[in-house]
Design an enzyme around this catalytic site. Sequence first.
Site, PDB file in Angstrom:
ATOM      1  N   ARG A 103      10.376   8.739   1.411  1.00 56.84           N
ATOM      2  CA  ARG A 103      11.284   6.832   0.857  1.00 56.84           C
ATOM      3  C   ARG A 103       9.442   6.629   0.515  1.00 56.84           C
ATOM      4  NH1 ARG A 103      11.228   5.254   7.645  1.00 56.84           N
ATOM      5  NH2 ARG A 103       9.242   6.441   7.931  1.00 56.84           N
ATOM      6  N   CYS A 107       4.787   2.307  -6.578  1.00 57.95           N
ATOM      7  CA  CYS A 107       3.622   2.038  -6.593  1.00 57.95           C
ATOM      8  C   CYS A 107       3.375   0.103  -6.778  1.00 57.95           C
ATOM      9  CB  CYS A 107       2.890   1.604  -8.370  1.00 57.95           C
ATOM     10  SG  CYS A 107       1.797   1.073  -8.816  1.00 57.95           S
ATOM     11  N   ASN A 141       8.330  -1.783   5.390  1.00 57.28           N
ATOM     12  CA  ASN A 141       8.462  -0.788   6.543  1.00 57.28           C
ATOM     13  C   ASN A 141       7.384  -0.670   6.462  1.00 57.28           C
ATOM     14  OD1 ASN A 141       9.344   0.544   8.757  1.00 57.28           O
ATOM     15  ND2 ASN A 141       9.249   2.217   6.966  1.00 57.28           N
ATOM     16  N   GLU A 142       6.176  -0.394   7.953  1.00 55.80           N
ATOM     17  CA  GLU A 142       5.246   0.547   7.873  1.00 55.80           C
ATOM     18  C   GLU A 142       4.486   0.510   6.538  1.00 55.80           C
ATOM     19  OE1 GLU A 142       6.261   4.374   9.873  1.00 55.80           O
ATOM     20  OE2 GLU A 142       6.628   3.830  11.983  1.00 55.80           O
ATOM     21  N   CYS A 148      -2.287   5.384  -4.917  1.00 55.88           N
ATOM     22  CA  CYS A 148      -1.220   5.825  -6.683  1.00 55.88           C
ATOM     23  C   CYS A 148      -2.695   6.234  -7.403  1.00 55.88           C
ATOM     24  CB  CYS A 148      -0.345   4.660  -7.325  1.00 55.88           C
ATOM     25  SG  CYS A 148       0.237   4.428  -8.244  1.00 55.88           S
ATOM     26  N   CYS A 153      -2.830   1.262 -11.848  1.00 51.99           N
ATOM     27  CA  CYS A 153      -3.641   1.410 -11.062  1.00 51.99           C
ATOM     28  C   CYS A 153      -4.870   1.596 -11.373  1.00 51.99           C
ATOM     29  CB  CYS A 153      -3.012   2.169  -9.799  1.00 51.99           C
ATOM     30  SG  CYS A 153      -1.806   2.116  -8.399  1.00 51.99           S
ATOM     31  N   GLU A 300       9.325  -1.200  17.334  1.00 56.20           N
ATOM     32  CA  GLU A 300      10.092   0.427  16.728  1.00 56.20           C
ATOM     33  C   GLU A 300       9.342   1.128  18.740  1.00 56.20           C
ATOM     34  OE1 GLU A 300      10.113   2.772  14.297  1.00 56.20           O
ATOM     35  OE2 GLU A 300      10.603   1.121  12.514  1.00 56.20           O
ATOM     36  N   TRP A 308      11.317  14.359  13.549  1.00 52.37           N
ATOM     37  CA  TRP A 308      12.610  13.805  12.488  1.00 52.37           C
ATOM     38  C   TRP A 308      13.352  15.400  12.801  1.00 52.37           C
ATOM     39  CZ3 TRP A 308       9.896  12.099   7.687  1.00 52.37           C
ATOM     40  CH2 TRP A 308       9.639  10.199   7.692  1.00 52.37           C
ATOM     41  N   GLU A 348      15.951  12.128   9.386  1.00 54.69           N
ATOM     42  CA  GLU A 348      15.552  11.616  11.399  1.00 54.69           C
ATOM     43  C   GLU A 348      16.944  12.108  12.003  1.00 54.69           C
ATOM     44  OE1 GLU A 348      14.628   7.703  11.128  1.00 54.69           O
ATOM     45  OE2 GLU A 348      12.586   8.638   9.826  1.00 54.69           O
ATOM     46  N   GLN A 349      17.702  13.191  11.595  1.00 54.09           N
ATOM     47  CA  GLN A 349      18.396  13.804  12.488  1.00 54.09           C
ATOM     48  C   GLN A 349      18.721  14.547  13.628  1.00 54.09           C
ATOM     49  OE1 GLN A 349      20.240  16.663  10.210  1.00 54.09           O
ATOM     50  NE2 GLN A 349      22.459  15.668   9.131  1.00 54.09           N
TER      51      GLN A 349
HETATM   52  C1  GLA Z   1       8.937   5.007  11.848  1.00 49.68           C
HETATM   53  C2  GLA Z   1      10.530   4.206  10.279  1.00 49.68           C
HETATM   54  C3  GLA Z   1      11.298   4.148  11.105  1.00 49.68           C
HETATM   55  C4  GLA Z   1      11.501   5.527  10.955  1.00 49.68           C
HETATM   56  C5  GLA Z   1      10.542   6.002  12.313  1.00 49.68           C
HETATM   57  C6  GLA Z   1      11.040   7.179  13.078  1.00 49.68           C
HETATM   58  O1  GLA Z   1       8.617   4.265  12.707  1.00 49.68           O
HETATM   59  O2  GLA Z   1       9.514   2.986  10.619  1.00 49.68           O
HETATM   60  O3  GLA Z   1      12.544   3.548   9.747  1.00 49.68           O
HETATM   61  O4  GLA Z   1      11.710   6.497   9.917  1.00 49.68           O
HETATM   62  O5  GLA Z   1      10.098   6.116  11.840  1.00 49.68           O
HETATM   63  O6  GLA Z   1      10.440   8.326  12.527  1.00 49.68           O
END
Ligand code: GLA
Length: 658
Positions: A103, A107, A141-142, A148, A153, A300, A308, A348-349
Amino acid sequence: MYVGADYYPEHWPEERWEYDACLMRDAGFNVTRLAEFSWTKLEPEEGKFDFEWLDRAVDVLERNGVKVILCTTTATMPKWMYDSYPEIIASDVNGHKLPFGNRQCNCFTSSSYRFFSDRMTGKLAERYAANENVIGWQIDNEFWGPYCFCDTCENAFRSYLKDKFKTIEILNQKLGTIFWSHTYRGFEQVHLPRHPNSNPSLSLEYKRFHSENIIRFARSQAEIIRKKCPGHFITHNMMGFSESVNYYELGKLLDFVSFDYYYNFGSDMSRSKRTAQYRYGAASLDFMRSVKHRNFWIIENSISANGWESYGRELRPGELMRMTYQNIAHGAEAQIWFRWRTSLYGTEQYWNGVLGHDGVPARRYRDAAGTSEAIHKLSEYIEGSEVISDVAVLSDYDDRWAMSQQPNGPFFDHVRSSLVYYNAFTKHGINVDFVSPSDDFSKYKIMVLPAKYILSEELSEKLRAYADNGGVLIITYRSGVKDTTNIPYVMTLPGHLRKLSGIRIEDTEAVSPEDPYVIIAGDNSFTGAVFCDWIIPEDSHVIAGYKDPDLSEYAAATVRRTGAGSVYYLGIESEGLTSYITDMVIKETGIRDFGVLPEGVEIVTRTSADHEYVFVLNHSETEYITDIKGVDITSGKTFDGVSAVAPNTAAVIQRKII
Ligand code: GLA
């Protein structure tokens, strides 16, 4: 309070959704987060949108009393975008486009990526602005990267430098490009710092640029949502002490910070490490609260031993409850676990959810439901209360960025060292905030400056005023070394802090913890390492010296009284010496002190208009007897001055403020 788990309905058959929502409701869950990585399902082809499945998911949850936070989805681009718009893919340091498969491969400078991200954000915001079950938004997300190195850039970095330095002559002079013949004749000659030995001043600029770039990207989404959804909140899921983005700046776009809090149980499964987790966790929680100096959300959080590709050691009965109390103690006002159900697919299984692969509510579900019940009960009391701190630890990204390239010594890590000072106060049950240089210092009685390496003259003035006005300042080694362009001051150390601390430093060395110095302070002796400043007191008193005969003329720690306040200087990293000095300043300032708590016991206080809530968290495996009096709202029992907090549990003692 909001309680729940992050949900990915698109991973499961639609016939299952209602059952999931019922289970959430039965567990007392009243919120979930949706659509985090679902861009491909919302825009399966370029410009063709399908929100109907998401409408139905939001409806199912609404019927069961579960509110929804939506994500803008932009951390995972669809394959059609990756294939058709190569310019939006980030390049690694060798100029290779990142492969599809992970994921966050975009850029952040790409205008096409911005276009697609803003369009998706706008479509989502329009569609759900009036939906009463949607309460807010998580941007992306995060945020962290990727870093890059594409042409876009590089050009953007040149413009950033031009804006900042105006002429190439000034850039050359300020960044010291004469070294190794790096002098530029024009901005077009400047490259991104690709090499670990790149000019440290250029590298620091690049880190600032990278952070600003991401914040600009986030700002664009925030502005769209603010305009279209004025009734909704905006947040982002931050990662504690992660250093890629300046969270203080990112936080300015948000209504509140959210924290993705994962216990490090996967990589080290030993019991002792599990117990030690609470200290790092406490500091991360305090840092997250400090980004905006207000309560935050846990969006979270480990529900299980995370990994993971492999499992870690599982949470023991009671552990989830205790760790949740810890979150709330430090200012969490929502508790969302990651994730609702363990994924059948992808990387992430083995990252366990509240439910397992089988979807059957079992031990983790019961544990979460019990914890959820306790949270709802607690929230009736603590709603509106805050963590108020007398002590602040300065934590500035410039120092961390500069010192991650040049740690100055092989045994130094900025966060780890900062926590030596943080822990010296929190082990007394004293609340601690982190602050940025632009925060208001005046509300703190004590401030610690761990390795304030990059120090502007303006900040040194602010610190002087703080100490003159009665503040107690604790300054450590590697402070005042460099100016804001990451060039050492042409001054005897600690540079602009010399007068304030009343010392000068003749030399500094890096010292292995395996071969530490012995430090003598009064009748006490301690060991210390990491750095050793050879301090000459000028206008200060010596608190500690070195036992080593070669260093007999130098001080290890000093204090200068400034009239109303005091300035302490510590020239070496030493837990013992730090405790010795923090004990002095705790007495000097008269701040509330619960005494030195045993290893594994933590006390944090939240305060409302008329009550305080003292969280006594027993992370250890032995009973803790507390002398705090009041009513424990977790059990309803009165604590009379000799009450026990059982191992692996927490008490929340309510006391009326008179
Ligand atoms: C991060 C992400 C989530 C997930 C978790 C667990 O914190 O925000 O989407 O991927 O890690 O791996």
